[in-house]
Design an enzyme around this catalytic site. Structure first.
Site, PDB file in Angstrom:
ATOM      1  N   GLU A  36     -13.738 -16.237 -12.989  1.00 29.51           N
ATOM      2  CA  GLU A  36     -15.100 -15.216 -12.937  1.00 29.51           C
ATOM      3  C   GLU A  36     -15.490 -15.460 -11.429  1.00 29.51           C
ATOM      4  O   GLU A  36     -15.828 -16.405 -10.358  1.00 29.51           O
ATOM      5  CB  GLU A  36     -16.138 -15.990 -13.531  1.00 29.51           C
ATOM      6  CG  GLU A  36     -17.402 -15.021 -13.351  1.00 29.51           C
ATOM      7  CD  GLU A  36     -18.330 -14.682 -14.192  1.00 29.51           C
ATOM      8  OE1 GLU A  36     -19.549 -14.402 -14.420  1.00 29.51           O
ATOM      9  OE2 GLU A  36     -18.436 -16.115 -15.131  1.00 29.51           O
ATOM     10  N   GLU A  61     -17.741 -19.578  -6.694  1.00 31.11           N
ATOM     11  CA  GLU A  61     -19.197 -19.257  -6.488  1.00 31.11           C
ATOM     12  C   GLU A  61     -19.082 -19.578  -5.021  1.00 31.11           C
ATOM     13  O   GLU A  61     -18.831 -21.255  -4.878  1.00 31.11           O
ATOM     14  CB  GLU A  61     -20.125 -19.908  -6.933  1.00 31.11           C
ATOM     15  CG  GLU A  61     -21.803 -19.642  -6.881  1.00 31.11           C
ATOM     16  CD  GLU A  61     -22.347 -17.745  -7.323  1.00 31.11           C
ATOM     17  OE1 GLU A  61     -22.733 -17.411  -5.941  1.00 31.11           O
ATOM     18  OE2 GLU A  61     -21.929 -17.647  -7.977  1.00 31.11           O
ATOM     19  N   ASP A 111     -22.500  -8.530  -4.758  1.00 29.80           N
ATOM     20  CA  ASP A 111     -23.312  -7.619  -4.125  1.00 29.80           C
ATOM     21  C   ASP A 111     -22.802  -6.670  -3.814  1.00 29.80           C
ATOM     22  O   ASP A 111     -21.477  -6.596  -3.102  1.00 29.80           O
ATOM     23  CB  ASP A 111     -23.377  -8.774  -2.942  1.00 29.80           C
ATOM     24  CG  ASP A 111     -24.270  -8.506  -2.383  1.00 29.80           C
ATOM     25  OD1 ASP A 111     -24.909  -7.810  -2.285  1.00 29.80           O
ATOM     26  OD2 ASP A 111     -25.473  -9.425  -1.951  1.00 29.80           O
ATOM     27  N   LYS A 115     -25.467  -1.288   2.494  1.00 24.47           N
ATOM     28  CA  LYS A 115     -26.017  -0.523   4.194  1.00 24.47           C
ATOM     29  C   LYS A 115     -24.639  -0.812   4.917  1.00 24.47           C
ATOM     30  O   LYS A 115     -23.615  -1.187   4.443  1.00 24.47           O
ATOM     31  CB  LYS A 115     -26.560  -2.313   5.263  1.00 24.47           C
ATOM     32  CG  LYS A 115     -28.399  -2.270   4.764  1.00 24.47           C
ATOM     33  CD  LYS A 115     -28.626  -2.765   5.502  1.00 24.47           C
ATOM     34  CE  LYS A 115     -30.122  -3.122   4.939  1.00 24.47           C
ATOM     35  NZ  LYS A 115     -31.075  -3.625   6.033  1.00 24.47           N
ATOM     36  N   THR A 177     -26.671 -11.693 -18.366  1.00 30.37           N
ATOM     37  CA  THR A 177     -26.471 -12.497 -17.388  1.00 30.37           C
ATOM     38  C   THR A 177     -27.931 -12.798 -17.182  1.00 30.37           C
ATOM     39  O   THR A 177     -29.085 -11.326 -16.611  1.00 30.37           O
ATOM     40  CB  THR A 177     -25.910 -11.623 -16.444  1.00 30.37           C
ATOM     41  OG1 THR A 177     -25.848 -11.014 -16.101  1.00 30.37           O
ATOM     42  CG2 THR A 177     -24.405 -12.343 -17.212  1.00 30.37           C
ATOM     43  N   ARG A 178     -28.130 -13.277 -15.675  1.00 33.29           N
ATOM     44  CA  ARG A 178     -29.794 -13.606 -15.318  1.00 33.29           C
ATOM     45  C   ARG A 178     -29.626 -11.584 -14.311  1.00 33.29           C
ATOM     46  O   ARG A 178     -30.817 -11.644 -14.684  1.00 33.29           O
ATOM     47  CB  ARG A 178     -29.745 -14.322 -14.116  1.00 33.29           C
ATOM     48  CG  ARG A 178     -31.240 -14.787 -13.400  1.00 33.29           C
ATOM     49  CD  ARG A 178     -31.220 -15.836 -13.066  1.00 33.29           C
ATOM     50  NE  ARG A 178     -30.504 -16.201 -11.683  1.00 33.29           N
ATOM     51  CZ  ARG A 178     -30.142 -15.571 -10.460  1.00 33.29           C
ATOM     52  NH1 ARG A 178     -30.931 -15.314  -9.997  1.00 33.29           N
ATOM     53  NH2 ARG A 178     -28.722 -15.760  -9.643  1.00 33.29           N
ATOM     54  N   PHE A 179     -28.524 -12.007 -13.877  1.00 31.20           N
ATOM     55  CA  PHE A 179     -29.002 -10.242 -13.063  1.00 31.20           C
ATOM     56  C   PHE A 179     -29.158  -8.967 -13.907  1.00 31.20           C
ATOM     57  O   PHE A 179     -29.756  -7.873 -14.063  1.00 31.20           O
ATOM     58  CB  PHE A 179     -27.276  -9.795 -12.550  1.00 31.20           C
ATOM     59  CG  PHE A 179     -27.568 -10.771 -10.293  1.00 31.20           C
ATOM     60  CD1 PHE A 179     -28.113 -10.132  -9.806  1.00 31.20           C
ATOM     61  CD2 PHE A 179     -26.875 -11.769 -10.545  1.00 31.20           C
ATOM     62  CE1 PHE A 179     -28.577 -10.865  -9.001  1.00 31.20           C
ATOM     63  CE2 PHE A 179     -26.886 -12.080  -9.563  1.00 31.20           C
ATOM     64  CZ  PHE A 179     -28.258 -11.450  -8.457  1.00 31.20           C
ATOM     65  N   GLU A 180     -28.361  -8.608 -15.042  1.00 32.58           N
ATOM     66  CA  GLU A 180     -28.807  -7.863 -16.261  1.00 32.58           C
ATOM     67  C   GLU A 180     -30.170  -7.697 -16.663  1.00 32.58           C
ATOM     68  O   GLU A 180     -30.625  -6.676 -16.737  1.00 32.58           O
ATOM     69  CB  GLU A 180     -27.950  -8.243 -16.790  1.00 32.58           C
ATOM     70  CG  GLU A 180     -27.588  -6.871 -18.060  1.00 32.58           C
ATOM     71  CD  GLU A 180     -26.141  -7.429 -19.330  1.00 32.58           C
ATOM     72  OE1 GLU A 180     -25.637  -6.669 -19.532  1.00 32.58           O
ATOM     73  OE2 GLU A 180     -26.833  -7.433 -20.063  1.00 32.58           O
TER      74      GLU A 180
END
Length: 204
Positions: A36, A61, A111, A115, A177-180
């Site tokens: 992952e 990570e 991420d 930009k 997940t946390r982001f979801e």
């Protein structure tokens, strides 16, 4: 390639901090290996490892705080089939994994670097996809999920001549997940899924 080690990390056998520790993982005899990229809080990584105790799971990570947090959760769940690597994903695939060694790769909500001046930081450029192809076993898959349609479209444009067959679709929340959960709290409930299957080997 390895990030600066900290004493607390060095004392934790789950966390890989140097090449000597990495060499202790015999990839040839490890069987099925799943990786992952950017595991964040580790929810998906821990679920997969719990469901498939016979497989080896390697989480990559860059944030040491996340690594320390997840290593504690690994210990509390008594999971001995997870190793955590503090590294840039590109460097890890280039320097640590041999060709045809990985059975599955996934990256949930990487991420998107929206930009224009930051586009070179994005993962899954054509060059990176060719490297990823080389490291995957023939017929194996890479799963990428993003909340950014622009990032999804950018990745699809990177795919020609990378040796992958692709399926892309819009999916509902399903990974918890946390982001979801973060996006769900903001009433964002559709995500973009790219599933890559290695159909042709690419030499790098």
């Amino acid at each position: 390639m390895f990030m600066d080690s900290r004493e607390t990390l060095c004392e934790n056998p789950v966390i890989i901090t140097d090449r000597d520790a990495w060499k202790e993982i015999n990839l040839k005899d490890a069987g099925t290996i799943e990786v992952e990229i950017g595991f964040g809080s580790g929810e998906y990584l821990l679920r997969r490892a719990s469901e498939y105790p016979e497989r080896l799971f390697i989480g990559i990570e860059k944030k040491p705080g996340m690594i320390t947090e997840v290593s504690k959760r690994v210990a509390s769940h008594n999971l001995n089939n997870i190793r955590l690597l503090e590294s840039c994903a590109k460097d890890a695939f280039a320097d640590l994994f041999p060709a045809n060694s990985i059975s599955r790769v996934y990256s949930l909500f990487p991420d998107p670097w929206p930009k224009r001046k930051h586009l070179h930081y994005r993962l899954f450029s054509s060059e990176y996809l060719r490297l990823l192809n080389n490291r995957l076993i023939f017929g194996s898959e890479a799963l990428i999920v993003t909340d950014s349609e622009d990032y999804c479209n950018w990745m699809l444009k990177q795919l020609p001549d990378t040796g992958f067959e692709v399926e892309n679709s819009i999916i509902p929340p399903q990974f918890d997940t946390r982001f979801e959960r973060k996006w769900l709290e903001q009433n964002f409930n559709t995500f973009f899924r790219i599933l890559l299957k290695k159909a042709r080997h690419i030499e790098t």
